[in-house]
Design a protein around this motif. Structure first.
Motif, PDB file in Angstrom:
ATOM      1  N   VAL A 164       0.855  -1.183   0.000  1.00 35.29           N
ATOM      2  CA  VAL A 164       0.000   0.000   0.000  1.00 35.29           C
ATOM      3  C   VAL A 164       0.890   1.232   0.000  1.00 35.29           C
ATOM      4  O   VAL A 164       1.763   1.392   0.860  1.00 35.29           O
ATOM      5  CB  VAL A 164      -0.938   0.009   1.225  1.00 35.29           C
ATOM      6  CG1 VAL A 164      -1.715   1.319   1.289  1.00 35.29           C
ATOM      7  CG2 VAL A 164      -1.890  -1.180   1.165  1.00 35.29           C
ATOM      8  N   PHE A 165       0.656   2.107  -0.986  1.00 34.41           N
ATOM      9  CA  PHE A 165       1.426   3.347  -1.069  1.00 34.41           C
ATOM     10  C   PHE A 165       0.508   4.432  -1.614  1.00 34.41           C
ATOM     11  O   PHE A 165      -0.119   4.254  -2.660  1.00 34.41           O
ATOM     12  CB  PHE A 165       2.652   3.186  -1.968  1.00 34.41           C
ATOM     13  CG  PHE A 165       3.514   4.421  -2.038  1.00 34.41           C
ATOM     14  CD1 PHE A 165       4.254   4.836  -0.942  1.00 34.41           C
ATOM     15  CD2 PHE A 165       3.568   5.178  -3.198  1.00 34.41           C
ATOM     16  CE1 PHE A 165       5.034   5.980  -0.999  1.00 34.41           C
ATOM     17  CE2 PHE A 165       4.350   6.321  -3.269  1.00 34.41           C
ATOM     18  CZ  PHE A 165       5.079   6.722  -2.163  1.00 34.41           C
ATOM     19  N   GLY A 166       0.433   5.552  -0.900  1.00 31.64           N
ATOM     20  CA  GLY A 166      -0.483   6.602  -1.304  1.00 31.64           C
ATOM     21  C   GLY A 166      -1.912   6.101  -1.223  1.00 31.64           C
ATOM     22  O   GLY A 166      -2.313   5.465  -0.248  1.00 31.64           O
ATOM     23  N   SER A 220      -4.738  -0.740  -7.750  1.00 26.43           N
ATOM     24  CA  SER A 220      -6.086  -0.196  -7.738  1.00 26.43           C
ATOM     25  C   SER A 220      -6.232   0.795  -6.594  1.00 26.43           C
ATOM     26  O   SER A 220      -5.602   0.655  -5.549  1.00 26.43           O
ATOM     27  CB  SER A 220      -7.114  -1.323  -7.577  1.00 26.43           C
ATOM     28  OG  SER A 220      -8.437  -0.815  -7.541  1.00 26.43           O
ATOM     29  N   SER A 221      -7.093   1.786  -6.790  1.00 29.80           N
ATOM     30  CA  SER A 221      -7.474   2.681  -5.707  1.00 29.80           C
ATOM     31  C   SER A 221      -8.876   2.373  -5.201  1.00 29.80           C
ATOM     32  O   SER A 221      -9.296   2.911  -4.177  1.00 29.80           O
ATOM     33  CB  SER A 221      -7.412   4.143  -6.169  1.00 29.80           C
ATOM     34  OG  SER A 221      -8.331   4.366  -7.229  1.00 29.80           O
ATOM     35  N   LYS A 269      11.820   4.574  -0.929  1.00 31.42           N
ATOM     36  CA  LYS A 269      12.497   3.456  -1.589  1.00 31.42           C
ATOM     37  C   LYS A 269      11.584   2.231  -1.526  1.00 31.42           C
ATOM     38  O   LYS A 269      10.889   2.011  -0.536  1.00 31.42           O
ATOM     39  CB  LYS A 269      13.837   3.148  -0.917  1.00 31.42           C
ATOM     40  CG  LYS A 269      14.836   4.288  -0.969  1.00 31.42           C
ATOM     41  CD  LYS A 269      15.317   4.560  -2.392  1.00 31.42           C
ATOM     42  CE  LYS A 269      16.189   3.432  -2.927  1.00 31.42           C
ATOM     43  NZ  LYS A 269      16.755   3.767  -4.272  1.00 31.42           N
ATOM     44  N   PHE A 270      11.635   1.460  -2.575  1.00 37.38           N
ATOM     45  CA  PHE A 270      10.801   0.268  -2.686  1.00 37.38           C
ATOM     46  C   PHE A 270      11.699  -0.941  -2.919  1.00 37.38           C
ATOM     47  O   PHE A 270      12.673  -0.866  -3.685  1.00 37.38           O
ATOM     48  CB  PHE A 270       9.801   0.431  -3.834  1.00 37.38           C
ATOM     49  CG  PHE A 270       8.898   1.615  -3.641  1.00 37.38           C
ATOM     50  CD1 PHE A 270       7.675   1.480  -2.990  1.00 37.38           C
ATOM     51  CD2 PHE A 270       9.283   2.885  -4.068  1.00 37.38           C
ATOM     52  CE1 PHE A 270       6.863   2.579  -2.779  1.00 37.38           C
ATOM     53  CE2 PHE A 270       8.473   3.991  -3.865  1.00 37.38           C
ATOM     54  CZ  PHE A 270       7.254   3.830  -3.218  1.00 37.38           C
ATOM     55  N   PHE A 315      -5.881  -1.536   4.084  1.00 37.92           N
ATOM     56  CA  PHE A 315      -6.042  -0.466   3.095  1.00 37.92           C
ATOM     57  C   PHE A 315      -7.160   0.439   3.594  1.00 37.92           C
ATOM     58  O   PHE A 315      -8.287  -0.013   3.788  1.00 37.92           O
ATOM     59  CB  PHE A 315      -6.357  -1.048   1.725  1.00 37.92           C
ATOM     60  CG  PHE A 315      -6.338  -0.042   0.605  1.00 37.92           C
ATOM     61  CD1 PHE A 315      -5.291   0.854   0.477  1.00 37.92           C
ATOM     62  CD2 PHE A 315      -7.364  -0.001  -0.326  1.00 37.92           C
ATOM     63  CE1 PHE A 315      -5.255   1.773  -0.565  1.00 37.92           C
ATOM     64  CE2 PHE A 315      -7.346   0.916  -1.369  1.00 37.92           C
ATOM     65  CZ  PHE A 315      -6.287   1.803  -1.486  1.00 37.92           C
ATOM     66  N   ASN A 316      -6.836   1.694   3.809  1.00 38.96           N
ATOM     67  CA  ASN A 316      -7.728   2.615   4.510  1.00 38.96           C
ATOM     68  C   ASN A 316      -8.044   2.015   5.883  1.00 38.96           C
ATOM     69  O   ASN A 316      -7.140   1.677   6.612  1.00 38.96           O
ATOM     70  CB  ASN A 316      -8.972   2.898   3.675  1.00 38.96           C
ATOM     71  CG  ASN A 316      -8.628   3.641   2.383  1.00 38.96           C
ATOM     72  OD1 ASN A 316      -7.605   4.321   2.297  1.00 38.96           O
ATOM     73  ND2 ASN A 316      -9.467   3.516   1.374  1.00 38.96           N
ATOM     74  N   ASP A 317      -9.289   1.820   6.226  1.00 41.00           N
ATOM     75  CA  ASP A 317      -9.618   1.358   7.567  1.00 41.00           C
ATOM     76  C   ASP A 317      -9.983  -0.125   7.612  1.00 41.00           C
ATOM     77  O   ASP A 317     -10.404  -0.618   8.664  1.00 41.00           O
ATOM     78  CB  ASP A 317     -10.784   2.175   8.135  1.00 41.00           C
ATOM     79  CG  ASP A 317     -10.425   3.639   8.336  1.00 41.00           C
ATOM     80  OD1 ASP A 317      -9.249   3.914   8.675  1.00 41.00           O
ATOM     81  OD2 ASP A 317     -11.291   4.496   8.126  1.00 41.00           O
ATOM     82  N   SER A 318      -9.836  -0.822   6.514  1.00 39.66           N
ATOM     83  CA  SER A 318     -10.239  -2.228   6.459  1.00 39.66           C
ATOM     84  C   SER A 318      -9.032  -3.130   6.217  1.00 39.66           C
ATOM     85  O   SER A 318      -8.000  -2.701   5.688  1.00 39.66           O
ATOM     86  CB  SER A 318     -11.277  -2.441   5.349  1.00 39.66           C
ATOM     87  OG  SER A 318     -12.463  -1.724   5.622  1.00 39.66           O
ATOM     88  N   TRP A 319      -9.195  -4.394   6.595  1.00 41.59           N
ATOM     89  CA  TRP A 319      -8.172  -5.398   6.373  1.00 41.59           C
ATOM     90  C   TRP A 319      -8.641  -6.368   5.291  1.00 41.59           C
ATOM     91  O   TRP A 319      -9.831  -6.701   5.209  1.00 41.59           O
ATOM     92  CB  TRP A 319      -7.868  -6.159   7.665  1.00 41.59           C
ATOM     93  CG  TRP A 319      -7.029  -5.355   8.605  1.00 41.59           C
ATOM     94  CD1 TRP A 319      -7.455  -4.433   9.518  1.00 41.59           C
ATOM     95  CD2 TRP A 319      -5.598  -5.390   8.713  1.00 41.59           C
ATOM     96  NE1 TRP A 319      -6.384  -3.886  10.193  1.00 41.59           N
ATOM     97  CE2 TRP A 319      -5.232  -4.461   9.723  1.00 41.59           C
ATOM     98  CE3 TRP A 319      -4.598  -6.116   8.065  1.00 41.59           C
ATOM     99  CZ2 TRP A 319      -3.904  -4.239  10.089  1.00 41.59           C
ATOM    100  CZ3 TRP A 319      -3.274  -5.895   8.428  1.00 41.59           C
ATOM    101  CH2 TRP A 319      -2.929  -4.961   9.428  1.00 41.59           C
TER     102      TRP A 319
END
Length: 474
Positions: free
Chosen positions: A32-34, A70-71, A112-113, A289-293
């Motif tokens: 997860v990035f951005g 995906s967003s 860095k990735f 991702f956001n508030d969910s797993w």
């Protein structure tokens, strides 16, 4: 509708699983990035015998890692393949690239990735980049972990990495698998190790994780101050002690520290055969991702739909829930998948390789450019996008960047490939060398939130055009 529509296979609207239907992808790992989640996958590709018949996947020629992102978790952008191993890959010392793990860390004030991968079952390598989609380099020119690494001499399969950068910035790698002869209940082949500050070195000695009935597929995540080591149990078909993980399931252990000690808790995801009627190995990744797993995993659903379920796997996504006591609920894998978490904005340029559902198309990267196109477009093929928000004012025009070949049309339909027609874009024939350009057409009747279908039509069986990007104007 004057065209015979091709049918979706594998991922059928409105389902979210498998995530894409135009390629395979196994052993998923999430970064997860951005505002996006990136999934890195073993690049399963069809193998054929001397008669051209699809044969069982041997994994022996896999030297690339596929990437999608995906967003919204329903529409996925295909970033193509990372050339990892072999003479054309970044890690020329390696022969295969299986089961990737990716992580982000800020080093020296810069993002860095790092992409870790298994060179078959003989070692683990690492690539690095300044972007989650590359370009990637091999920063050390050799394996990161080999049998000469302290503490791994007795690991049967030296593969399947998982990586954690903890809240304090320290990095840890988890890996291993296999069953020494007769040691089904206590294989002793799972390992954990500290990574150096640079993330491309290891420090100290690898330590054993006493994972019951360990087989493969290390996983690691942290929730509520608890560390969770997850893995796939082996397929031993004899009697198991009470409380042991059943065969081929995702099991988990917990600890208050990233290096253990670990306590076995139970299993959370049954074998894909239980849910989809086609068994095989079980491989997963857990992420927030956001508030969910969520849990990403693979199953042979796409290849099953194609009649060739010979070990060719596709990535799926479902919700994962932690209970108040720290335990994890059983995961219900299904074709439905997860809810779309935000709408797609059609008034920004959308890469054509962003796909919710599809029929007939392929994607292809172009040499010496990061551009990726939708290719293989024939009469009756289509792409569907989920949850497109045209707003109250609505759309007035549609613009597409296209490489024309035989030429044809892009019909724009709402909510179904045969749904209401809101516009049609004509793409002229090239009549010679391919022509790249932008074409525009008027649109009416597109307001509010709808699924959008780009239906491709033409007069013959030749490839009509290649699609680069598209967008609407208000």
């Amino acid at each position: 509708m004057r065209v015979q529509l091709n049918q979706a296979s594998g991922k059928v609207p409105p389902n979210g699983n498998p995530l894409v239907a135009h390629r395979y992808g196994a052993d998923p790992y999430a970064l997860v990035f951005g505002d996006r989640v990136y999934l890195y996958m073993t690049n399963d590709a069809l193998e054929h015998d001397e008669n051209g018949t699809v044969k069982e996947n041997t994994y022996s020629s896999i030297n690339k890692i596929a990437v999608i992102s995906s967003s919204d978790l329903v529409n996925w952008t295909d970033h193509g393949e990372i050339k990892v191993a072999g003479p054309h890959g970044e890690a020329k010392w390696a022969t295969q690239s299986w089961a990737p793990a990716a992580v982000h860390k800020v080093i020296g004030g810069k993002d860095k990735f790092f992409l870790y991968f298994a060179n078959n079952a003989s070692g683990i390598g690492v690539l690095s980049s300044d972007s989650p989609v590359g370009p990637w380099i091999d920063p050390i020119g050799e394996a990161l972990i080999l049998r000469s690494t302290p503490g791994v001499e007795e690991v049967t399969w030296l593969f399947d990495p998982a990586v954690l950068v903890d809240d304090d910035g320290n990095g840890y790698i988890y890996f291993g698998g296999g069953v020494p002869e007769g040691e089904y209940a206590e294989p002793g082949t799972a390992r954990m190790m500290r990574l150096g500050e640079d993330m491309i070195s290891v420090t100290g000695t690898a330590e054993v994780i006493p994972a019951p009935f360990m087989f493969e597929d290390a996983g690691i995540h942290k929730h509520g101050g608890v560390y969770y080591f997850t893995y796939c149990s082996n397929f031993y078909d004899g009697e198991r002690p009470e409380g042991s993980p059943p065969a081929g399931e995702i099991a988990y252990m917990t600890s208050s520290h990233p290096m253990g000690p670990w306590t076995y808790q139970g299993t959370i995801l049954r074998n894909p055969g239980h849910f989809f009627g086609v068994s095989g190995n079980n491989h997963h990744a857990i992420f927030q991702f956001n508030d969910s797993w969520y849990i990403a995993y693979h199953a042979q659903t796409l290849s099953k739909a194609q009649g060739i379920a010979n070990g060719y796997r596709s990535t799926h996504l479902n919700l994962l829930f932690h209970n108040g006591d720290g335990s994890i609920r059983d995961v219900e894998a299904d074709y439905k998948g997860v809810e779309q978490i935000r709408c797609l904005n059609p008034y920004e340029s959308v890469q054509a390789v962003t796909i919710g559902w599809s029929a007939g198309i392929q994607t292809e990267g172009k040499a010496d450019t990061a551009e990726r196109r939708v290719t293989g477009i024939g009469n009756g093929d289509w792409i569907g996008l989920s949850g497109v928000d045209f707003g109250e004012k609505g759309a007035a025009a549609f613009i597409a960047a296209v490489v024309s070949l035989e030429g044809g049309s892009i019909e724009l339909h709402l909510d179904d490939p045969a749904g209401p027609l809101i516009g049609e874009l004509s793409v002229p024939a090239a009549n010679g060398p391919e022509i790249q350009g932008e074409w525009k057409t008027a649109v009416s009747g597109a307001e509010g939130v709808h699924d959008l279908y780009l239906v491709f039509t033409g007069t013959n069986d030749a490839e009509l055009f290649e699609l680069i990007s598209w967008q609407f104007t208000e």
